[in-house]
Design a protein around this motif. Structure first.
Motif, mmCIF file in Angstrom:
data_model
loop_
_atom_site.group_PDB
_atom_site.id
_atom_site.type_symbol
_atom_site.label_atom_id
_atom_site.label_comp_id
_atom_site.label_asym_id
_atom_site.label_seq_id
_atom_site.Cartn_x
_atom_site.Cartn_y
_atom_site.Cartn_z
ATOM 1 N N ALA A 98 0.830 -1.207 0.000
ATOM 2 C CA ALA A 98 0.000 0.000 0.000
ATOM 3 C C ALA A 98 0.865 1.258 0.000
ATOM 4 N N ASN A 99 1.898 1.279 0.862
ATOM 5 C CA ASN A 99 2.783 2.444 0.914
ATOM 6 C C ASN A 99 3.612 2.577 -0.364
ATOM 7 N N ARG A 100 3.988 1.451 -0.928
ATOM 8 C CA ARG A 100 4.728 1.490 -2.195
ATOM 9 C C ARG A 100 3.878 2.167 -3.266
ATOM 10 N N LYS A 101 2.603 1.797 -3.322
ATOM 11 C CA LYS A 101 1.695 2.390 -4.310
ATOM 12 C C LYS A 101 1.561 3.890 -4.088
ATOM 13 N N ARG A 102 1.465 4.313 -2.812
ATOM 14 C CA ARG A 102 1.315 5.735 -2.515
ATOM 15 C C ARG A 102 2.567 6.525 -2.886
ATOM 16 N N LEU A 103 3.727 5.950 -2.625
ATOM 17 C CA LEU A 103 4.965 6.641 -2.990
ATOM 18 C C LEU A 103 5.063 6.836 -4.500
ATOM 19 N N ILE A 104 4.679 5.810 -5.237
ATOM 20 C CA ILE A 104 4.728 5.899 -6.701
ATOM 21 C C ILE A 104 3.712 6.921 -7.204
ATOM 22 N N GLU A 105 2.515 6.932 -6.595
ATOM 23 C CA GLU A 105 1.496 7.897 -6.996
ATOM 24 C C GLU A 105 1.974 9.326 -6.775
ATOM 25 N N GLN A 106 2.760 9.543 -5.707
ATOM 26 C CA GLN A 106 3.287 10.873 -5.402
ATOM 27 C C GLN A 106 4.627 11.129 -6.088
ATOM 28 N N LYS A 107 5.063 10.151 -6.918
ATOM 29 C CA LYS A 107 6.326 10.264 -7.659
ATOM 30 C C LYS A 107 7.512 10.513 -6.732
ATOM 31 N N VAL A 108 7.508 9.794 -5.597
ATOM 32 C CA VAL A 108 8.627 9.863 -4.655
ATOM 33 C C VAL A 108 9.632 8.770 -5.025
ATOM 34 N N PRO A 109 10.834 9.103 -5.463
ATOM 35 C CA PRO A 109 11.815 8.080 -5.841
ATOM 36 C C PRO A 109 12.310 7.319 -4.615
ATOM 37 N N PHE A 110 12.367 6.004 -4.728
ATOM 38 C CA PHE A 110 12.794 5.205 -3.586
ATOM 39 C C PHE A 110 13.428 3.900 -4.050
ATOM 40 N N VAL A 111 14.188 3.312 -3.161
ATOM 41 C CA VAL A 111 14.814 2.015 -3.390
ATOM 42 C C VAL A 111 14.619 1.160 -2.153
ATOM 43 N N VAL A 112 14.178 -0.064 -2.347
ATOM 44 C CA VAL A 112 14.125 -1.070 -1.291
ATOM 45 C C VAL A 112 15.045 -2.198 -1.752
ATOM 46 N N PRO A 113 16.236 -2.310 -1.184
ATOM 47 C CA PRO A 113 17.214 -3.291 -1.688
ATOM 48 C C PRO A 113 16.638 -4.683 -1.859
#
Length: 346
Positions: A98-113
């Motif tokens: 759910a949080n991954r989807k929200r970050l992508i919707e807000q175009k927040v760049p992130f990495v989860v190794p």
């Protein structure tokens, strides 16, 4: 003594290197600008700088045991962007779907190794469990990977080259070259050899052996064929944005007669008149234009600043015509391929 790098930062760098190619990643260093940030951000994150595709980049590693919402993380990154002149992304140890989807919707760049990489500023999005993607059979080489292989086959770089050098020669980004190199390595067509602090592309075989090994992954460079006015064709040729292709090029290297309608080729992204209406032209007033997946000039010149030759390279020419049913064309192609590969063997 410098503080040891946080394990999350090391894992993120290794994951990005596996995904995009180590050639695209610079040295990982602790960021010295964290003291300018509010104390709560200094507690939540550890900042590290590195270069991605030559771009100064800061990764903010979330080391706090507190779980922040996607909205909070977005605000945190805004503070980092104000303090750092370059690209910024966050590194998280874990993330819910759910949080991954929200970050992508807000175009927040992130990495989860080892799980997720979302870097829209570098046009890069990889889903969970990236390495499994290589378990699926690759059906064809990407245009850039095919360019690299064909350039090697015709002898343009007999010695290993780094992604940076190849990027400068061809006009692609270093990251794009790194992905193409990874593709060739995964198919066991090439490998990278360490030279100092960089890795250089080298092919495992050459000549006929490499061609036969790679042939199943090679595709016709022709993306689309259109008809254009002779005056437009003349302009493309004069500006060195097009070269003779198809039967026009084949007639130059064989006993095949020249076609009634000349054929030239250019990179698909350079031709802007896709919707030209040429129905009322007389037969002698139009030419055939092939729109290629890559710039045909990249195979026939040593670097992006050298004037293109008049004809497409023989190997791309073969790939563009190999499915033709005309027996005369097939006979000419067989002779072309044998002569070309024999002359290219180092």
């Amino acid at each position: 003594m410098a503080e040891p790098k946080h394990p999350l930062a090391i894992a993120a760098k290794r994951y990005i290197g596996d995904a995009l190619g180590e050639q695209a990643i610079g040295r990982l260093q602790a960021w010295q600008g964290a003291k300018a940030l509010p104390f709560y951000l200094q507690e939540r994150y550890r900042g590290y700088t590195l270069a991605l595709d030559g771009t100064p980049t800061l990764m903010a590693c979330h080391v706090s045991h507190e779980i922040d919402t996607p909205a909070a993380i977005a605000k945190h990154l805004q503070a980092y962007r104000k303090a750092f002149d370059g690209e910024v992304f966050v590194v998280l140890e874990n993330i819910t779907s759910a949080n991954r989807k929200r970050l992508i919707e807000q175009k927040v760049p992130f990495v989860v190794p080892q799980k997720q990489l979302y870097l829209p500023q570098f046009a890069t999005v990889l889903s969970e469990f990236y390495k499994k993607s290589y378990e699926r059979p690759v059906e064809q080489l990407s245009p850039v990977a095919q360019v690299l292989l064909l350039r090697f086959l015709i002898g343009l770089y007999p010695k290993p080259k780094s992604a940076l050098v190849l990027a400068e020669q061809l006009g692609y980004s270093k990251m794009t070259l790194s992905r193409a190199i990874n593709e060739l390595v995964e198919l066991e067509l090439a490998e990278t050899v360490p030279v100092g602090r960089e890795k250089r592309l080298t092919f495992n075989e050459d000549g006929v052996a490499l061609w036969e090994k790679a042939f199943a992954y090679l595709v016709s460079p022709v993306q689309k064929t259109v008809t254009i006015k002779k005056t437009d064709a003349d302009k493309l040729l004069k500006k060195h944005k097009a070269v003779y292709a198809g039967e026009s090029a084949l007639s130059h290297t064989s006993l095949l007669s020249e076609p009634a309608i000349p054929v030239i080729a250019t990179a698909a992204n350079t031709w802007k008149n896709h919707n030209s209406k040429n129905e009322n032209l007389f037969f002698e007033d139009f030419w055939v234009l092939q729109l290629w997946r890559y710039d045909p000039g990249l195979i026939t010149r040593k670097d992006k600043n050298t004037i293109t030759k008049d004809y497409v390279d023989n190997l791309s020419l073969y790939l563009s015509l190999k499915d033709e049913k005309d027996e005369r064309i097939q006979i000419a192609l067989d002779g072309l391929l044998k002569a070309s590969l024999n002359s290219y063997v180092s």
